[in-house]
Write a protein that holds these residues in place. Sequence first.
Motif, PDB file in Angstrom:
ATOM      1  N   GLU A 144      41.773  44.115  33.493  1.00 25.10           N
ATOM      2  CA  GLU A 144      41.502  43.753  32.102  1.00 25.10           C
ATOM      3  C   GLU A 144      40.826  44.882  31.326  1.00 25.10           C
ATOM      4  O   GLU A 144      41.190  45.168  30.189  1.00 25.10           O
ATOM      5  CB  GLU A 144      40.647  42.482  32.049  1.00 25.10           C
ATOM      6  CG  GLU A 144      41.371  41.271  32.610  1.00 25.10           C
ATOM      7  CD  GLU A 144      40.535  40.002  32.499  1.00 25.10           C
ATOM      8  OE1 GLU A 144      39.411  40.073  31.972  1.00 25.10           O
ATOM      9  OE2 GLU A 144      41.026  38.945  32.939  1.00 25.10           O
ATOM     10  N   THR A 145      39.832  45.506  31.902  1.00 27.14           N
ATOM     11  CA  THR A 145      39.192  46.661  31.266  1.00 27.14           C
ATOM     12  C   THR A 145      39.173  47.866  32.199  1.00 27.14           C
ATOM     13  O   THR A 145      39.135  49.006  31.748  1.00 27.14           O
ATOM     14  CB  THR A 145      37.745  46.336  30.842  1.00 27.14           C
ATOM     15  OG1 THR A 145      36.997  45.915  31.995  1.00 27.14           O
ATOM     16  CG2 THR A 145      37.723  45.249  29.785  1.00 27.14           C
ATOM     17  N   ILE A 146      39.207  47.570  33.520  1.00 28.53           N
ATOM     18  CA  ILE A 146      39.224  48.603  34.551  1.00 28.53           C
ATOM     19  C   ILE A 146      40.486  48.438  35.394  1.00 28.53           C
ATOM     20  O   ILE A 146      40.923  47.314  35.663  1.00 28.53           O
ATOM     21  CB  ILE A 146      37.981  48.494  35.471  1.00 28.53           C
ATOM     22  CG1 ILE A 146      36.702  48.631  34.654  1.00 28.53           C
ATOM     23  CG2 ILE A 146      38.025  49.532  36.580  1.00 28.53           C
ATOM     24  CD1 ILE A 146      36.489  50.003  34.047  1.00 28.53           C
ATOM     25  N   VAL A 147      41.080  49.537  35.808  1.00 20.98           N
ATOM     26  CA  VAL A 147      42.281  49.475  36.658  1.00 20.98           C
ATOM     27  C   VAL A 147      41.891  48.968  38.039  1.00 20.98           C
ATOM     28  O   VAL A 147      41.131  49.611  38.763  1.00 20.98           O
ATOM     29  CB  VAL A 147      42.951  50.856  36.778  1.00 20.98           C
ATOM     30  CG1 VAL A 147      44.179  50.762  37.700  1.00 20.98           C
ATOM     31  CG2 VAL A 147      43.356  51.386  35.407  1.00 20.98           C
ATOM     32  N   LYS A 148      42.412  47.801  38.405  1.00 18.85           N
ATOM     33  CA  LYS A 148      42.168  47.252  39.734  1.00 18.85           C
ATOM     34  C   LYS A 148      43.227  47.726  40.735  1.00 18.85           C
ATOM     35  O   LYS A 148      42.932  47.969  41.900  1.00 18.85           O
ATOM     36  CB  LYS A 148      42.140  45.725  39.670  1.00 18.85           C
ATOM     37  CG  LYS A 148      40.936  45.174  38.904  1.00 18.85           C
ATOM     38  CD  LYS A 148      40.924  43.654  38.961  1.00 18.85           C
ATOM     39  CE  LYS A 148      39.686  43.100  38.264  1.00 18.85           C
ATOM     40  NZ  LYS A 148      39.662  41.606  38.288  1.00 18.85           N
ATOM     41  N   SER A 149      44.460  47.830  40.253  1.00 15.69           N
ATOM     42  CA  SER A 149      45.545  48.312  41.108  1.00 15.69           C
ATOM     43  C   SER A 149      46.720  48.713  40.231  1.00 15.69           C
ATOM     44  O   SER A 149      46.794  48.336  39.054  1.00 15.69           O
ATOM     45  CB  SER A 149      45.983  47.245  42.120  1.00 15.69           C
ATOM     46  OG  SER A 149      46.496  46.107  41.453  1.00 15.69           O
ATOM     47  N   VAL A 150      47.629  49.475  40.808  1.00 14.30           N
ATOM     48  CA  VAL A 150      48.831  49.907  40.085  1.00 14.30           C
ATOM     49  C   VAL A 150      50.032  49.701  41.008  1.00 14.30           C
ATOM     50  O   VAL A 150      50.055  50.215  42.131  1.00 14.30           O
ATOM     51  CB  VAL A 150      48.746  51.385  39.655  1.00 14.30           C
ATOM     52  CG1 VAL A 150      50.009  51.778  38.889  1.00 14.30           C
ATOM     53  CG2 VAL A 150      47.509  51.640  38.804  1.00 14.30           C
ATOM     54  N   ILE A 151      51.006  48.954  40.535  1.00 14.07           N
ATOM     55  CA  ILE A 151      52.233  48.711  41.284  1.00 14.07           C
ATOM     56  C   ILE A 151      53.303  49.687  40.800  1.00 14.07           C
ATOM     57  O   ILE A 151      53.546  49.801  39.594  1.00 14.07           O
ATOM     58  CB  ILE A 151      52.720  47.264  41.091  1.00 14.07           C
ATOM     59  CG1 ILE A 151      51.670  46.277  41.595  1.00 14.07           C
ATOM     60  CG2 ILE A 151      54.058  47.044  41.799  1.00 14.07           C
ATOM     61  CD1 ILE A 151      51.978  44.836  41.231  1.00 14.07           C
ATOM     62  N   VAL A 152      53.923  50.413  41.711  1.00 16.35           N
ATOM     63  CA  VAL A 152      54.997  51.333  41.364  1.00 16.35           C
ATOM     64  C   VAL A 152      56.329  50.599  41.450  1.00 16.35           C
ATOM     65  O   VAL A 152      56.733  50.151  42.523  1.00 16.35           O
ATOM     66  CB  VAL A 152      54.999  52.560  42.297  1.00 16.35           C
ATOM     67  CG1 VAL A 152      56.186  53.469  41.979  1.00 16.35           C
ATOM     68  CG2 VAL A 152      53.698  53.335  42.166  1.00 16.35           C
TER      69      VAL A 152
END
Length: 291
Positions: A144-152
């Motif tokens: 929401e405000t901080i990147v928790k994870s990134v899916i490629v």
Amino acid sequence: MKITVLYSGNYGERVLNTILEKFAQNIVSIHEIPENLPEYIDDVSEYVPENLKESDLIISVGLFGDINLIVCDIAKKTNAKSIIIESHSPKQVTKGLKSEISDSLNEIKIVFPKPFCSLKPVGDTYIDEFAKYFGSPEIEIIGETIVKSVIVKRNAPCGSTKYVAENLTGYSLNEVEFESGNKLHNYPCLASMDVDNEIGDTILHLAGYKIKEAVKKSLKFSNKILTVTGDCKGFECGFKCYKICPVVKMGENAVEIEKTHVNINNLFCGCCMKCVDICPFNAIKVLNYKI
């Protein structure tokens, strides 16, 4: 789908290792082409690999100069239907070479992505199947405000998208657009820093624009926005901003022409500022945006 891969140099090896993660079972032939061959070769047939196998798709990575012409012989010997010939340096495949290859294989679908991470579906069965997994980066940023994870969802063929995604965790959403460019350099991106005269920018910069594009599409906003004011008279200057934009030349709608003026699509815009500098009406302004 049966794939033949031709590769040369460190970049070619990196791409090969990346695409093997998904297409190992589909690759029927892998052939390493020597580095540092002459730019001009009278007869490339001596470099055509032996033991070629029937293939649907040929992927050529890292070849420089006339040696690229071996795809013509290989395509005929393997009955290939589609070909991908990438460029990560302006010295690899000249405009003349592209025409010579295309004219020789006019019944085969050939694409020349520059850089490889600009590859997108083109309506061809085999190229599109490859482009489902490798090409223009596509990611999903969670947080929401901080990147928790990134899916490629789609990796760059060199593997840089996966690397960038793994290293964005913990950054604020306001930072990730800028940081994605930093991480691409940290990988490091092996694309050339020589200016490509066809594009008017370096291919490394183009790769940077592509990962930032993926970030902005996921976030649905950009931290830096170019906006066009009412002073735009594009019909008078011949739409100079459109003609100079390297992202437009790469095939994206970063600058959109209306009847009398232009709009900037900031999800594609690389913020190279070339349009700002060339505008004779001083009609393109830079805004900073924070969520």
